[in-house]
Design a protein around this motif. Structure first.
Motif, PDB file in Angstrom:
ATOM      1  N   THR A 185     -12.718   6.190   8.050  1.00  0.00           N
ATOM      2  CA  THR A 185     -12.660   6.928   9.316  1.00  0.00           C
ATOM      3  C   THR A 185     -13.643   6.320  10.309  1.00  0.00           C
ATOM      4  O   THR A 185     -14.674   5.760   9.923  1.00  0.00           O
ATOM      5  CB  THR A 185     -13.013   8.411   9.109  1.00  0.00           C
ATOM      6  OG1 THR A 185     -14.303   8.493   8.503  1.00  0.00           O
ATOM      7  CG2 THR A 185     -11.995   9.111   8.227  1.00  0.00           C
ATOM      8  N   THR A 215      -0.218   7.128  -1.637  1.00  0.00           N
ATOM      9  CA  THR A 215      -1.146   7.654  -2.645  1.00  0.00           C
ATOM     10  C   THR A 215      -2.465   6.889  -2.644  1.00  0.00           C
ATOM     11  O   THR A 215      -3.399   7.274  -3.328  1.00  0.00           O
ATOM     12  CB  THR A 215      -0.526   7.546  -4.042  1.00  0.00           C
ATOM     13  OG1 THR A 215      -0.189   6.173  -4.286  1.00  0.00           O
ATOM     14  CG2 THR A 215       0.711   8.404  -4.174  1.00  0.00           C
ATOM     15  N   GLY A 216      -2.541   5.772  -1.869  1.00  0.00           N
ATOM     16  CA  GLY A 216      -3.765   4.984  -1.800  1.00  0.00           C
ATOM     17  C   GLY A 216      -3.762   3.774  -2.709  1.00  0.00           C
ATOM     18  O   GLY A 216      -4.679   2.967  -2.684  1.00  0.00           O
ATOM     19  N   PRO A 262     -12.003   1.296   4.137  1.00  0.00           N
ATOM     20  CA  PRO A 262     -11.483   2.224   3.122  1.00  0.00           C
ATOM     21  C   PRO A 262     -12.460   2.361   1.957  1.00  0.00           C
ATOM     22  O   PRO A 262     -13.217   1.442   1.649  1.00  0.00           O
ATOM     23  CB  PRO A 262     -10.187   1.549   2.654  1.00  0.00           C
ATOM     24  CG  PRO A 262      -9.840   0.578   3.712  1.00  0.00           C
ATOM     25  CD  PRO A 262     -11.120   0.149   4.350  1.00  0.00           C
ATOM     26  N   GLN A 263     -12.424   3.505   1.321  1.00  0.00           N
ATOM     27  CA  GLN A 263     -13.249   3.756   0.137  1.00  0.00           C
ATOM     28  C   GLN A 263     -12.364   3.612  -1.093  1.00  0.00           C
ATOM     29  O   GLN A 263     -11.393   4.354  -1.252  1.00  0.00           O
ATOM     30  CB  GLN A 263     -13.852   5.170   0.193  1.00  0.00           C
ATOM     31  CG  GLN A 263     -14.731   5.388   1.406  1.00  0.00           C
ATOM     32  CD  GLN A 263     -15.930   4.453   1.427  1.00  0.00           C
ATOM     33  OE1 GLN A 263     -16.650   4.339   0.438  1.00  0.00           O
ATOM     34  NE2 GLN A 263     -16.122   3.767   2.533  1.00  0.00           N
ATOM     35  N   CYS A 264     -12.694   2.659  -1.963  1.00  0.00           N
ATOM     36  CA  CYS A 264     -11.851   2.363  -3.127  1.00  0.00           C
ATOM     37  C   CYS A 264     -12.538   2.772  -4.419  1.00  0.00           C
ATOM     38  O   CYS A 264     -13.770   2.803  -4.492  1.00  0.00           O
ATOM     39  CB  CYS A 264     -11.517   0.875  -3.170  1.00  0.00           C
ATOM     40  SG  CYS A 264     -10.658   0.302  -1.686  1.00  0.00           S
ATOM     41  N   ASP A 265     -11.718   3.060  -5.442  1.00  0.00           N
ATOM     42  CA  ASP A 265     -12.258   3.488  -6.730  1.00  0.00           C
ATOM     43  C   ASP A 265     -12.925   2.342  -7.493  1.00  0.00           C
ATOM     44  O   ASP A 265     -13.655   2.572  -8.446  1.00  0.00           O
ATOM     45  CB  ASP A 265     -11.174   4.142  -7.595  1.00  0.00           C
ATOM     46  CG  ASP A 265     -10.019   3.218  -7.918  1.00  0.00           C
ATOM     47  OD1 ASP A 265      -9.974   2.074  -7.423  1.00  0.00           O
ATOM     48  OD2 ASP A 265      -9.125   3.650  -8.681  1.00  0.00           O
ATOM     49  N   TYR A 292       0.858  -1.190   0.000  1.00  0.00           N
ATOM     50  CA  TYR A 292       0.000   0.000   0.000  1.00  0.00           C
ATOM     51  C   TYR A 292       0.887   1.231   0.000  1.00  0.00           C
ATOM     52  O   TYR A 292       1.811   1.347   0.787  1.00  0.00           O
ATOM     53  CB  TYR A 292      -0.880  -0.020   1.252  1.00  0.00           C
ATOM     54  CG  TYR A 292      -1.666   1.244   1.465  1.00  0.00           C
ATOM     55  CD1 TYR A 292      -1.208   2.227   2.320  1.00  0.00           C
ATOM     56  CD2 TYR A 292      -2.856   1.458   0.791  1.00  0.00           C
ATOM     57  CE1 TYR A 292      -1.918   3.404   2.511  1.00  0.00           C
ATOM     58  CE2 TYR A 292      -3.574   2.628   0.977  1.00  0.00           C
ATOM     59  CZ  TYR A 292      -3.104   3.590   1.835  1.00  0.00           C
ATOM     60  OH  TYR A 292      -3.809   4.741   2.007  1.00  0.00           O
ATOM     61  N   ARG A 313      -7.301   1.903  -5.949  1.00  0.00           N
ATOM     62  CA  ARG A 313      -6.764   3.071  -5.255  1.00  0.00           C
ATOM     63  C   ARG A 313      -7.818   3.424  -4.193  1.00  0.00           C
ATOM     64  O   ARG A 313      -8.977   3.643  -4.523  1.00  0.00           O
ATOM     65  CB  ARG A 313      -6.552   4.227  -6.220  1.00  0.00           C
ATOM     66  CG  ARG A 313      -5.828   5.402  -5.604  1.00  0.00           C
ATOM     67  CD  ARG A 313      -5.514   6.479  -6.630  1.00  0.00           C
ATOM     68  NE  ARG A 313      -4.711   5.994  -7.723  1.00  0.00           N
ATOM     69  CZ  ARG A 313      -3.378   5.983  -7.755  1.00  0.00           C
ATOM     70  NH1 ARG A 313      -2.707   6.444  -6.721  1.00  0.00           N
ATOM     71  NH2 ARG A 313      -2.720   5.543  -8.790  1.00  0.00           N
ATOM     72  N   CYS A 314      -7.395   3.452  -2.939  1.00  0.00           N
ATOM     73  CA  CYS A 314      -8.337   3.617  -1.833  1.00  0.00           C
ATOM     74  C   CYS A 314      -7.937   4.776  -0.924  1.00  0.00           C
ATOM     75  O   CYS A 314      -6.759   5.084  -0.792  1.00  0.00           O
ATOM     76  CB  CYS A 314      -8.384   2.337  -0.995  1.00  0.00           C
ATOM     77  SG  CYS A 314      -8.771   0.849  -1.939  1.00  0.00           S
ATOM     78  N   THR A 315      -8.938   5.362  -0.291  1.00  0.00           N
ATOM     79  CA  THR A 315      -8.690   6.363   0.745  1.00  0.00           C
ATOM     80  C   THR A 315      -9.038   5.723   2.079  1.00  0.00           C
ATOM     81  O   THR A 315      -9.975   4.915   2.159  1.00  0.00           O
ATOM     82  CB  THR A 315      -9.547   7.626   0.536  1.00  0.00           C
ATOM     83  OG1 THR A 315     -10.926   7.243   0.496  1.00  0.00           O
ATOM     84  CG2 THR A 315      -9.181   8.331  -0.752  1.00  0.00           C
ATOM     85  N   PRO A 316      -8.295   6.033   3.119  1.00  0.00           N
ATOM     86  CA  PRO A 316      -8.554   5.400   4.427  1.00  0.00           C
ATOM     87  C   PRO A 316      -9.957   5.691   4.927  1.00  0.00           C
ATOM     88  O   PRO A 316     -10.507   6.766   4.690  1.00  0.00           O
ATOM     89  CB  PRO A 316      -7.520   6.046   5.346  1.00  0.00           C
ATOM     90  CG  PRO A 316      -6.482   6.610   4.447  1.00  0.00           C
ATOM     91  CD  PRO A 316      -7.178   6.958   3.170  1.00  0.00           C
TER      92      PRO A 316
END
Length: 83
Positions: A67, A44-45, A72-75, A41, A62-65
């Motif tokens: 919360t 940049t995600g 995680p939220q992934c594309d 990982y 590509r994911c953002t952490p």
């Protein structure tokens, strides 16, 4: 079985010619049959898995952490390679 190695944030990251060097975090998981899955990982995600068939790293998503306990939220859906 999984082995996780966590390295805390470095206040003085490595640089080369005044450019920060992006580091990856890695995870190695082992199936009950002994086969291993290698994931990495990037800040940049980007999440990648090692592919023996391609003899290289394959980008899975590509994911953002997440919360507050959220995943995680992934594309795109995060699906492991099955080789």
């Amino acid at each position: 079985m999984a082995e996780v190695r966590l390295i805390p944030g470095n206040p003085a990251p490595a640089t080369y010619k005044d450019t920060g060097i992006e580091m990856a975090s890695a995870l190695v998981a082992e199936h009950q049959d002994g086969t291993r899955i290698y994931l990495r990982y990037f800040p940049t995600g980007e999440i990648q898995q090692w592919s023996a068939a391609s003899t290289g790293w394959v980008t899975l998503a590509r994911c953002t952490p997440g919360t507050e306990g959220r995943p995680p939220q992934c594309d795109k859906p995060l699906r492991l390679l099955h080789e």
